[in-house]
Write a protein that holds these residues in place. Structure first.
Motif, PDB file in Angstrom:
ATOM      1  N   LEU A  52       7.479  75.202 -24.514  1.00  0.00           N
ATOM      2  CA  LEU A  52       6.761  74.677 -25.671  1.00  0.00           C
ATOM      3  C   LEU A  52       6.057  75.813 -26.398  1.00  0.00           C
ATOM      4  O   LEU A  52       5.425  76.673 -25.786  1.00  0.00           O
ATOM      5  CB  LEU A  52       5.767  73.600 -25.243  1.00  0.00           C
ATOM      6  N   THR A  53       6.117  75.786 -27.704  1.00  0.00           N
ATOM      7  CA  THR A  53       5.722  76.936 -28.500  1.00  0.00           C
ATOM      8  C   THR A  53       4.247  77.282 -28.393  1.00  0.00           C
ATOM      9  O   THR A  53       3.870  78.442 -28.529  1.00  0.00           O
ATOM     10  CB  THR A  53       6.099  76.703 -29.981  1.00  0.00           C
ATOM     11  N   ASP A  54       3.393  76.298 -28.146  1.00  0.00           N
ATOM     12  CA  ASP A  54       1.957  76.570 -28.083  1.00  0.00           C
ATOM     13  C   ASP A  54       1.446  76.794 -26.659  1.00  0.00           C
ATOM     14  O   ASP A  54       0.263  77.033 -26.450  1.00  0.00           O
ATOM     15  CB  ASP A  54       1.153  75.450 -28.753  1.00  0.00           C
ATOM     16  N   ALA A 157       5.331  71.596 -31.230  1.00  0.00           N
ATOM     17  CA  ALA A 157       5.649  71.302 -29.823  1.00  0.00           C
ATOM     18  C   ALA A 157       6.147  69.871 -29.667  1.00  0.00           C
ATOM     19  O   ALA A 157       7.043  69.603 -28.858  1.00  0.00           O
ATOM     20  CB  ALA A 157       4.432  71.550 -28.947  1.00  0.00           C
ATOM     21  N   ALA A 158       5.584  68.942 -30.445  1.00  0.00           N
ATOM     22  CA  ALA A 158       6.057  67.559 -30.379  1.00  0.00           C
ATOM     23  C   ALA A 158       7.519  67.465 -30.805  1.00  0.00           C
ATOM     24  O   ALA A 158       8.321  66.753 -30.176  1.00  0.00           O
ATOM     25  CB  ALA A 158       5.191  66.666 -31.259  1.00  0.00           C
ATOM     26  N   ALA A 159       7.886  68.189 -31.852  1.00  0.00           N
ATOM     27  CA  ALA A 159       9.277  68.189 -32.288  1.00  0.00           C
ATOM     28  C   ALA A 159      10.179  68.803 -31.216  1.00  0.00           C
ATOM     29  O   ALA A 159      11.304  68.333 -30.989  1.00  0.00           O
ATOM     30  CB  ALA A 159       9.410  68.957 -33.605  1.00  0.00           C
ATOM     31  N   GLN A 160       9.691  69.848 -30.541  1.00  0.00           N
ATOM     32  CA  GLN A 160      10.464  70.435 -29.439  1.00  0.00           C
ATOM     33  C   GLN A 160      10.678  69.414 -28.320  1.00  0.00           C
ATOM     34  O   GLN A 160      11.762  69.328 -27.740  1.00  0.00           O
ATOM     35  CB  GLN A 160       9.734  71.643 -28.867  1.00  0.00           C
ATOM     36  N   MET A 161       9.625  68.668 -27.995  1.00  0.00           N
ATOM     37  CA  MET A 161       9.725  67.672 -26.929  1.00  0.00           C
ATOM     38  C   MET A 161      10.749  66.598 -27.294  1.00  0.00           C
ATOM     39  O   MET A 161      11.578  66.200 -26.466  1.00  0.00           O
ATOM     40  CB  MET A 161       8.348  67.050 -26.679  1.00  0.00           C
ATOM     41  N   LEU A 162      10.707  66.132 -28.527  1.00  0.00           N
ATOM     42  CA  LEU A 162      11.680  65.136 -28.968  1.00  0.00           C
ATOM     43  C   LEU A 162      13.095  65.693 -28.879  1.00  0.00           C
ATOM     44  O   LEU A 162      14.022  64.998 -28.445  1.00  0.00           O
ATOM     45  CB  LEU A 162      11.364  64.692 -30.390  1.00  0.00           C
ATOM     46  N   GLY A 163      13.257  66.950 -29.276  1.00  0.00           N
ATOM     47  CA  GLY A 163      14.575  67.572 -29.185  1.00  0.00           C
ATOM     48  C   GLY A 163      15.069  67.655 -27.752  1.00  0.00           C
ATOM     49  O   GLY A 163      16.242  67.382 -27.463  1.00  0.00           O
ATOM     50  N   ALA A 164      14.177  68.019 -26.827  1.00  0.00           N
ATOM     51  CA  ALA A 164      14.561  68.114 -25.419  1.00  0.00           C
ATOM     52  C   ALA A 164      14.942  66.760 -24.840  1.00  0.00           C
ATOM     53  O   ALA A 164      15.741  66.670 -23.904  1.00  0.00           O
ATOM     54  CB  ALA A 164      13.418  68.730 -24.606  1.00  0.00           C
ATOM     55  N   LEU A 165      14.364  65.690 -25.397  1.00  0.00           N
ATOM     56  CA  LEU A 165      14.675  64.332 -24.945  1.00  0.00           C
ATOM     57  C   LEU A 165      15.862  63.726 -25.691  1.00  0.00           C
ATOM     58  O   LEU A 165      16.236  62.579 -25.432  1.00  0.00           O
ATOM     59  CB  LEU A 165      13.445  63.435 -25.126  1.00  0.00           C
ATOM     60  N   GLY A 166      16.438  64.474 -26.615  1.00  0.00           N
ATOM     61  CA  GLY A 166      17.591  63.981 -27.363  1.00  0.00           C
ATOM     62  C   GLY A 166      17.254  62.954 -28.417  1.00  0.00           C
ATOM     63  O   GLY A 166      18.110  62.159 -28.819  1.00  0.00           O
ATOM     64  N   LEU A 183       6.708  66.096 -38.813  1.00  0.00           N
ATOM     65  CA  LEU A 183       7.934  65.890 -38.043  1.00  0.00           C
ATOM     66  C   LEU A 183       9.168  66.004 -38.925  1.00  0.00           C
ATOM     67  O   LEU A 183      10.183  66.594 -38.530  1.00  0.00           O
ATOM     68  CB  LEU A 183       7.911  64.535 -37.348  1.00  0.00           C
ATOM     69  N   ARG A 184       9.101  65.455 -40.125  1.00  0.00           N
ATOM     70  CA  ARG A 184      10.249  65.562 -41.031  1.00  0.00           C
ATOM     71  C   ARG A 184      10.512  67.018 -41.407  1.00  0.00           C
ATOM     72  O   ARG A 184      11.659  67.462 -41.442  1.00  0.00           O
ATOM     73  CB  ARG A 184      10.006  64.715 -42.281  1.00  0.00           C
ATOM     74  N   THR A 185       9.446  67.762 -41.676  1.00  0.00           N
ATOM     75  CA  THR A 185       9.602  69.177 -41.995  1.00  0.00           C
ATOM     76  C   THR A 185      10.238  69.934 -40.829  1.00  0.00           C
ATOM     77  O   THR A 185      11.005  70.892 -41.032  1.00  0.00           O
ATOM     78  CB  THR A 185       8.235  69.796 -42.335  1.00  0.00           C
ATOM     79  N   LEU A 186       9.943  69.504 -39.615  1.00  0.00           N
ATOM     80  CA  LEU A 186      10.455  70.152 -38.416  1.00  0.00           C
ATOM     81  C   LEU A 186      11.843  69.641 -38.017  1.00  0.00           C
ATOM     82  O   LEU A 186      12.374  70.037 -36.980  1.00  0.00           O
ATOM     83  CB  LEU A 186       9.475  69.945 -37.263  1.00  0.00           C
ATOM     84  N   GLY A 187      12.434  68.774 -38.821  1.00  0.00           N
ATOM     85  CA  GLY A 187      13.818  68.377 -38.613  1.00  0.00           C
ATOM     86  C   GLY A 187      14.045  67.015 -38.007  1.00  0.00           C
ATOM     87  O   GLY A 187      15.195  66.586 -37.864  1.00  0.00           O
ATOM     88  N   ALA A 188      12.985  66.295 -37.646  1.00  0.00           N
ATOM     89  CA  ALA A 188      13.161  64.950 -37.098  1.00  0.00           C
ATOM     90  C   ALA A 188      13.344  63.944 -38.228  1.00  0.00           C
ATOM     91  O   ALA A 188      12.818  64.122 -39.331  1.00  0.00           O
ATOM     92  CB  ALA A 188      11.963  64.557 -36.241  1.00  0.00           C
ATOM     93  N   THR A 189      14.077  62.896 -37.958  1.00  0.00           N
ATOM     94  CA  THR A 189      14.266  61.813 -38.921  1.00  0.00           C
ATOM     95  C   THR A 189      13.302  60.687 -38.573  1.00  0.00           C
ATOM     96  O   THR A 189      13.493  59.983 -37.571  1.00  0.00           O
ATOM     97  CB  THR A 189      15.712  61.297 -38.893  1.00  0.00           C
TER      98      THR A 189
END
Length: 230
Positions: A52-54, A157-166, A183-189
């Motif tokens: 996680l980035t932080d 870090a939240a966006a990273q966690m979502l990515g790791a969970l698919g 979250l949208r800026t970080l690539g989540a829909t």
């Protein structure tokens, strides 16, 4: 007259765009039965992460069984020791946490428990801000008086966690538009932002009104009558 330098016939590679934080990965999964003071209980899977980035020990709480192909319900819940653990009535964090666990369990999804005490300023600073609020400042004015940001939270870090969970698409359980925007800026829909309940007390209504007026939280302002006024 001096000549302009000739173009380099063998230029180096163009600088690469910033790739953003590297992906996180799952570290540990463990089943934990959750039990609340009002008698509600549910079994959850708690997940920790590498990368996680932080560098904080954020936690994913996986709840319920979403239907195949269904969009999960997700809440980003910032840690609040005073509200989540001690039941402080100066905020709505404890009731929001309790509500979120049940609503996510009913539908299926994830609660990300983020170590961002006091909107990212830390526990001691939050209590210093409380002291200034007792002198008449609102929650944002108190942070400014301490030379602190109104809201220091970053959801990378939240966006990273979502990515790791698919999880690429989600419905976000939140009254805070900044969470969805980040979250949208970080690539989540973020398909939809689902409001939480309104949990007012005689001690937190000024705090909730400030969130509506200062940071566009979607709470019914007309219901947030300052019970301390008059």
């Amino acid at each position: 007259m001096p000549h302009s330098p000739a173009p380099d016939p063998h230029p180096g590679p163009a600088p690469s765009p910033d790739p953003g934080p590297s992906p996180a990965s799952v570290r540990t999964r463990v089943r934990v039965p959750l039990r609340f003071g009002d008698g509600y209980g549910v079994d959850a899977e708690l997940i920790t992460f590498h990368g996680l980035t932080d560098g904080q020990e954020h936690l994913a709480v996986v709840l319920g069984d979403p239907a195949p192909g269904a969009v999960p319900l997700v809440r980003l819940h910032s840690e609040c020791l005073t509200g989540d653990v001690f039941g402080s009535a100066r905020c709505d964090c404890g009731p929001q946490l309790r509500e979120a666990v049940e609503r996510i369990a009913d539908r299926g999804g994830v609660l990300l428990y983020l170590r961002q005490e006091g909107r990212g300023i830390g526990l001691y600073n939050k209590l210093d801000a409380y002291a200034l609020q007792d002198q008449g400042l609102d929650t944002y004015e108190a942070n400014a008086a301490l030379d602190l940001p109104e809201d220091a939270r970053d959801y990378t870090a939240a966006a990273q966690m979502l990515g790791a969970l698919g999880i690429g698409e989600l419905d976000l359980l939140s009254n805070n538009p900044d969470k969805a925007e980040q979250l949208r800026t970080l690539g989540a829909t973020v398909r939809e932002r689902v409001p939480t309940g309104v949990f007012t007390t005689a001690h937190n209504v000024r705090y909730l009104r400030a969130k509506v007026l200062q940071t566009r939280h979607t709470l019914p302002l007309a219901q947030l009558v300052d019970r301390t006024a008059g």
